[in-house]
Enzyme design. Structure first.
Site, PDB file in Angstrom:
ATOM      1  N   PRO A 170       0.834  -1.201   0.000  1.00  0.00           N
ATOM      2  CA  PRO A 170       0.000   0.000   0.000  1.00  0.00           C
ATOM      3  C   PRO A 170       0.869   1.251   0.000  1.00  0.00           C
ATOM      4  O   PRO A 170       1.731   1.407   0.867  1.00  0.00           O
ATOM      5  CB  PRO A 170      -0.815  -0.128   1.298  1.00  0.00           C
ATOM      6  CG  PRO A 170       0.017  -1.018   2.170  1.00  0.00           C
ATOM      7  CD  PRO A 170       0.773  -1.937   1.271  1.00  0.00           C
ATOM      8  N   CYS A 218       0.609   5.516  -0.456  1.00  0.00           N
ATOM      9  CA  CYS A 218      -0.252   6.688  -0.579  1.00  0.00           C
ATOM     10  C   CYS A 218       0.056   7.450  -1.861  1.00  0.00           C
ATOM     11  O   CYS A 218       1.220   7.728  -2.165  1.00  0.00           O
ATOM     12  CB  CYS A 218      -0.078   7.604   0.627  1.00  0.00           C
ATOM     13  SG  CYS A 218      -0.752   6.906   2.138  1.00  0.00           S
ATOM     14  N   ALA A 243      -3.129   3.413   2.254  1.00  0.00           N
ATOM     15  CA  ALA A 243      -3.708   3.764   3.552  1.00  0.00           C
ATOM     16  C   ALA A 243      -4.954   4.615   3.358  1.00  0.00           C
ATOM     17  O   ALA A 243      -4.896   5.718   2.824  1.00  0.00           O
ATOM     18  CB  ALA A 243      -2.684   4.514   4.394  1.00  0.00           C
ATOM     19  N   GLN A 252      -5.841  -1.188   2.782  1.00  0.00           N
ATOM     20  CA  GLN A 252      -5.280  -0.899   4.100  1.00  0.00           C
ATOM     21  C   GLN A 252      -6.104   0.195   4.772  1.00  0.00           C
ATOM     22  O   GLN A 252      -6.302   1.266   4.202  1.00  0.00           O
ATOM     23  CB  GLN A 252      -3.826  -0.450   3.972  1.00  0.00           C
ATOM     24  CG  GLN A 252      -3.133  -0.234   5.308  1.00  0.00           C
ATOM     25  CD  GLN A 252      -1.729   0.327   5.132  1.00  0.00           C
ATOM     26  OE1 GLN A 252      -1.570   1.497   4.791  1.00  0.00           O
ATOM     27  NE2 GLN A 252      -0.718  -0.498   5.368  1.00  0.00           N
ATOM     28  N   TYR A 271       2.006   6.105  12.743  1.00  0.00           N
ATOM     29  CA  TYR A 271       0.606   6.524  12.719  1.00  0.00           C
ATOM     30  C   TYR A 271      -0.081   6.075  14.012  1.00  0.00           C
ATOM     31  O   TYR A 271       0.579   5.604  14.940  1.00  0.00           O
ATOM     32  CB  TYR A 271      -0.066   6.010  11.450  1.00  0.00           C
ATOM     33  CG  TYR A 271       0.576   6.579  10.203  1.00  0.00           C
ATOM     34  CD1 TYR A 271       0.710   7.964  10.035  1.00  0.00           C
ATOM     35  CD2 TYR A 271       1.104   5.756   9.213  1.00  0.00           C
ATOM     36  CE1 TYR A 271       1.318   8.509   8.917  1.00  0.00           C
ATOM     37  CE2 TYR A 271       1.725   6.298   8.085  1.00  0.00           C
ATOM     38  CZ  TYR A 271       1.830   7.665   7.939  1.00  0.00           C
ATOM     39  OH  TYR A 271       2.451   8.203   6.841  1.00  0.00           O
ATOM     40  N   GLY A 280       7.071  -1.994  -3.415  1.00  0.00           N
ATOM     41  CA  GLY A 280       6.550  -0.644  -3.470  1.00  0.00           C
ATOM     42  C   GLY A 280       7.081   0.103  -4.664  1.00  0.00           C
ATOM     43  O   GLY A 280       6.517   0.080  -5.749  1.00  0.00           O
ATOM     44  N   ARG A 281       8.220   0.761  -4.484  1.00  0.00           N
ATOM     45  CA  ARG A 281       8.753   1.633  -5.525  1.00  0.00           C
ATOM     46  C   ARG A 281       9.066   0.888  -6.814  1.00  0.00           C
ATOM     47  O   ARG A 281       8.942   1.454  -7.901  1.00  0.00           O
ATOM     48  CB  ARG A 281      10.002   2.346  -5.001  1.00  0.00           C
ATOM     49  CG  ARG A 281       9.692   3.287  -3.838  1.00  0.00           C
ATOM     50  CD  ARG A 281      10.935   3.936  -3.266  1.00  0.00           C
ATOM     51  NE  ARG A 281      10.606   4.635  -2.033  1.00  0.00           N
ATOM     52  CZ  ARG A 281      11.494   5.307  -1.303  1.00  0.00           C
ATOM     53  NH1 ARG A 281      12.755   5.371  -1.695  1.00  0.00           N
ATOM     54  NH2 ARG A 281      11.126   5.917  -0.196  1.00  0.00           N
TER      55      ARG A 281
END
Length: 368
Positions: A23, A25, A62, A104, A185, A333-334
């Site tokens: 996940p 953003c 998220a 998520q 978070y 991710g990236r």
């Protein structure tokens, strides 16, 4: 046979391979005021292209369970029906390419009300359209404004907000829900002794600091179908001192193993293992696969399935992590931002079956 491209079954859900999308953003939701947080054509294109690219599980970024739980004004939300409706097309699109659709659920806590990263990521004051952040106590993250300490009643409301968002996620068509308990978070800030200095039932001892996380997990598990899995993302270490007597003591790998056992007991099916994010100045020794040992430790100590994440960028690297039993899956991710078709190319390199859309058949051949 490639271990990375073997299916995995969690509860009654089979995910076609073990190469998943983390996940991430995108800070690109539509709407203002009460209509904020709605998925757009960008989200549909962004997420379904990775599904078409052969990724086994797509985890939507998220998604805030309350308005004040957004990281930025442009975060996805899932506290109302309009937001739910906007995600129906996204979940259906992901599944149409043979991938599993996951989402998520998150609350930014004391890291809320900031600009998108590409415009600086600075805290947005209330006079400029920001909002009051909340946390376990009134201590801020870095140079952010002081948050409001949540009351016990507000903690209960937040637990219910996670459960209500999970119901909406299910109605939107998602098959996996993940709880964001990492990266500084809200849930993570309750877990860590560095950020949680409460003196009531939600602070102090390990049992008290983990109470909120376990209540959220239990509440979501109670409303999520028994045949579908619930994940939990953790920061396995704050990269701070591990001696409890040190004023800079943080959450540790040992704490993560203890929490994993408790999460397993309330019905969590997989731990998504990341690290860091609690404080802005932690010294993190980042390098290829640097977080894998934390996932491996949880798997060995508890038997709970785990996913590893963090600078996993090569097919052979991902294959080795799974084949050696260090993790049950890897989250990219990236690398998936750079290459939506990473999974297809990895399957070719590892001599595994590929799931190209039939419309692309003419282009596959030996170079696909």
């Amino acid at each position: 046979m490639s271990a990375l491209f073997e299916p995995i079954t969690l509860r009654e859900l089979t995910i076609p391979n073990r190469l998943w999308m983390a996940p991430m953003c995108m800070y690109s939701a539509a709407g203002e005021g009460p209509d904020t947080g709605v998925a757009t054509d960008f989200h549909f294109t962004h997420l379904t292209s990775r599904a078409a690219g052969g990724t086994g599980l797509i985890l939507v970024e998220a998604t805030a369970v309350t308005p004040e739980g957004r990281i930025s004004p442009n975060d996805l939300g899932l506290w109302n029906e309009r937001q739910q409706h906007g995600l129906v097309r996204v979940a259906a699109g992901i599944k149409s390419y043979g991938a599993v659709a996951g989402i998520q659920l998150a609350h930014a806590g004391r890291k809320a009300s900031t600009d998108s990263p590409w415009v600086g990521g600075r805290p947005i004051p209330e006079r400029e359209g920001g909002w009051r952040a909340v946390g376990p106590t009134a201590e801020p993250f870095g140079d952010h404004p002081d948050p409001d300490a949540l009351t016990v009643a507000q903690i209960g409301e937040t637990v219910r907000a996670f459960a209500e968002a999970a119901k909406r996620a299910l109605a939107a068509g998602f098959q996996v829900v993940e709880l964001h308990g990492a990266h500084g978070y809200l849930i993570h800030s309750f877990l860590s002794p560095n950020s949680n200095h409460r003196t009531d039932a939600y602070g102090g001892s390990f049992e008290n600091r983990t109470r909120f996380a376990l209540e959220v997990a239990a509440a979501v598990r109670a409303v999520w179908p028994a045949e579908l899995p619930v994940f939990f993302r953790t920061s396995a270490t704050d990269w701070l001192a591990e001696n409890p007597q040190d004023e800079r003591a943080g959450w540790t790998g040992e704490d993560t193993v203890r929490l994993a056992k408790e999460l397993q007991a309330v019905g969590i099916d997989l731990l998504d293992v990341s690290t860091g994010g609690l404080v802005p100045d932690a010294r993190i020794p980042a390098g290829p696969g640097f977080q894998v040992p934390f996932a491996e430790r949880v798997r060995e100590a508890t038997g709970l399935p785990v996913a590893a994440v963090g600078l996993i960028t090569e097919p052979a690297q991902a294959e080795q992590i799974v084949a050696e039993g260090r993790a049950d899956a890897v989250l990219l991710g990236r690398e998936l931002l750079r290459n939506p078709y990473f999974a297809q190319h990895a399957a070719r390199e590892l001599s595994a079956e590929r799931r190209w859309p039939s419309q692309y058949a003419k282009a596959i051949g030996d170079r696909g």
